[in-house]
Motif scaffolding. Structure first.
Motif, PDB file in Angstrom:
ATOM      1  N   ILE A  10      22.513 -16.390  16.575  1.00 30.22           N
ATOM      2  CA  ILE A  10      23.666 -16.067  15.736  1.00 30.22           C
ATOM      3  C   ILE A  10      24.868 -15.748  16.629  1.00 30.22           C
ATOM      4  O   ILE A  10      24.755 -14.991  17.592  1.00 30.22           O
ATOM      5  N   ILE A  11      26.004 -16.358  16.273  1.00 32.24           N
ATOM      6  CA  ILE A  11      27.262 -16.059  16.983  1.00 32.24           C
ATOM      7  C   ILE A  11      28.144 -15.241  16.037  1.00 32.24           C
ATOM      8  O   ILE A  11      28.587 -15.745  14.998  1.00 32.24           O
ATOM      9  N   THR A  12      28.356 -13.992  16.360  1.00 31.76           N
ATOM     10  CA  THR A  12      29.200 -13.148  15.512  1.00 31.76           C
ATOM     11  C   THR A  12      30.671 -13.522  15.726  1.00 31.76           C
ATOM     12  O   THR A  12      31.048 -14.151  16.718  1.00 31.76           O
ATOM     13  N   LEU A  13      31.527 -13.112  14.759  1.00 33.48           N
ATOM     14  CA  LEU A  13      32.944 -13.472  14.832  1.00 33.48           C
ATOM     15  C   LEU A  13      33.617 -12.945  16.104  1.00 33.48           C
ATOM     16  O   LEU A  13      34.463 -13.609  16.685  1.00 33.48           O
ATOM     17  N   SER A  17      35.392 -16.618  19.839  1.00 32.56           N
ATOM     18  CA  SER A  17      36.439 -17.186  20.689  1.00 32.56           C
ATOM     19  C   SER A  17      37.353 -16.082  21.226  1.00 32.56           C
ATOM     20  O   SER A  17      37.436 -14.985  20.656  1.00 32.56           O
ATOM     21  N   THR A  18      38.041 -16.414  22.285  1.00 33.06           N
ATOM     22  CA  THR A  18      39.035 -15.477  22.830  1.00 33.06           C
ATOM     23  C   THR A  18      40.248 -15.383  21.917  1.00 33.06           C
ATOM     24  O   THR A  18      41.028 -14.430  21.992  1.00 33.06           O
ATOM     25  N   PRO A  24      34.929 -20.176  12.517  1.00 36.94           N
ATOM     26  CA  PRO A  24      33.906 -21.149  12.954  1.00 36.94           C
ATOM     27  C   PRO A  24      34.236 -22.595  12.611  1.00 36.94           C
ATOM     28  O   PRO A  24      34.070 -23.490  13.445  1.00 36.94           O
ATOM     29  N   LYS A  25      34.746 -22.834  11.388  1.00 37.73           N
ATOM     30  CA  LYS A  25      35.041 -24.210  10.987  1.00 37.73           C
ATOM     31  C   LYS A  25      36.227 -24.800  11.750  1.00 37.73           C
ATOM     32  O   LYS A  25      36.399 -26.028  11.764  1.00 37.73           O
ATOM     33  N   LYS A  53      32.291 -17.216  23.094  1.00 42.04           N
ATOM     34  CA  LYS A  53      33.460 -16.582  23.717  1.00 42.04           C
ATOM     35  C   LYS A  53      33.191 -16.318  25.202  1.00 42.04           C
ATOM     36  O   LYS A  53      34.044 -16.561  26.053  1.00 42.04           O
ATOM     37  N   ARG A  54      31.972 -15.867  25.489  1.00 42.57           N
ATOM     38  CA  ARG A  54      31.658 -15.551  26.889  1.00 42.57           C
ATOM     39  C   ARG A  54      31.491 -16.817  27.722  1.00 42.57           C
ATOM     40  O   ARG A  54      31.802 -16.836  28.901  1.00 42.57           O
TER      41      ARG A  54
END
Length: 361
Positions: A10-13, A17-18, A24-25, A53-54
């Protein structure tokens, strides 16, 4: 996100991204292969915590290292003023801009730089410590150096150049020639004597000046303003001749006379003997510095640029009282010659003494 593990990731908000405005879309599509960074294998609910993001940050660090090694320019978005400088973001990575590296001159208040995007160079980078230090000053200095070189290419002794008065001092005026400052010494501002450059010039004024001397190694340029105007002595010759009576101001007193400044800015000498019809011991006895007087031009020496003046020649000489002295003539002495009746040149001694010589016998 399927990572081929027993559980999906899972990628949380906040790990997306930076750019916090992205969704996501906006970044991904179903079926798209992406690189992710494993934050946790289990978030407590059996999910693998992932981060794009990382990954983006790691790739951005790699870009920054490459830019640092190639001495490339980066764009930094300033978002905060901190003690000693500014905080900015470069490719989503926080960077520090020291106050001394913001610009080429000291800035007391850095607040106006917030929300500005500045072109900077990386002057210190440590990926392990996540330290990134930037400088805008080095870019400005390089641009200034290039501009200075361009200006120097156009500098020639005797050439007329344009500039703007940058600042005034007791000894002259500094003129910005487009990145290089030149100095107009106070003696080269005007043919007339001035007390201070501000008597003739003002800061921000645009001027045309002549290059008198130039030394690129020492970065010094001497400029002249008065050289572009007619010399006072030439102007004087055009409008004056011997015998003219003109107005002047006493500017200096010496034992042998008084120096008088005429309207054209030239100075002439009134010799002490030409001050008054009466005897003058010292010029200071009858004149004061600052006196406005009328003088007559006695002589103009064009070769030596000297002008002889006279005050007494502007007034008629007083009439001298003539004292007539009567000369008494001494009376002529009259010498009376004795008269002799029946003069006889053959007189004897006896005749002269009325003696009868016969009686003596």
């Amino acid at each position: 996100v399927n990572i081929g593990y027993k559980a999906d990731g899972i990628i949380t908000l906040n790990e997306l991204s930076t750019d916090s405005t992205k969704k996501p879309k906006d970044l991904f599509e179903e079926g798209q292969e992406i690189d992710v960074y494993v934050v946790k294998l289990d978030d407590g609910e059996g999910n693998v915590v992932l981060s794009t993001k990382r990954v983006e940050g790691l790739k951005n660090w790699e870009q920054l290292v490459e830019k640092y090694e190639n001495d490339e320019i980066v764009e930094a978005k300033v978002f905060k003023v901190v003690k000693g400088g500014l905080l900015a973001s470069v490719l989503g990575i926080n960077a520090f801009i020291p106050g001394s590296q913001v610009t080429t001159h000291f800035v007391k208040d850095l607040t106006p730089y917030v929300d500005q995007t500045l072109e900077c160079k990386i002057i210190n980078l440590d990926q392990k410590k996540r330290r990134l230090v930037l400088s805008r000053r080095v870019i400005e200095e390089k641009a200034l150096e290039e501009k200075v070189n361009e200006v120097w290419e156009d500098i020639e002794v005797g050439k007329i150049v344009k500039g703007k008065v940058a600042r005034l001092t007791d000894f002259g005026a500094f003129v910005d020639l487009g990145g290089v400052d030149g100095l107009i010494h106070v003696s080269d501002i005007s043919w007339k004597r001035i007390n201070h450059p501000k008597d003739v010039l003002s800061v921000g004024e645009e001027v045309e000046v002549e290059v008198l001397r130039a030394n690129q190694e020492r970065n010094r340029i001497s400029l002249g303003l008065k050289q572009l105007t007619k010399k006072p002595f030439d102007s004087f010759l055009e409008t004056n001749k011997v015998g003219d009576v003109v107005e002047g101001k006493v500017v200096n007193l010496v034992d042998f006379g008084a120096f008088v400044r005429l309207d054209e800015g030239v100075e002439g000498l009134v010799h002490v003997s030409e001050i008054s019809h009466e005897h003058v011991e010292k010029p200071a006895d009858v004149l004061n510095v600052g006196d406005d007087i009328q003088v007559k031009i006695l002589d103009i020496n064009e070769e030596n640029k000297r002008i002889a003046l006279s005050i007494k020649a502007t007034t008629p000489a007083p009439e001298k009282e003539e004292v007539k002295k009567e000369v008494k003539k001494a009376p002529k002495k009259v010498v009376e010659e004795p008269a002799f009746e029946n003069e006889d040149l053959n007189n004897t001694l006896g005749d002269l003494f009325d003696i009868d010589l016969e009686d003596i016998e």
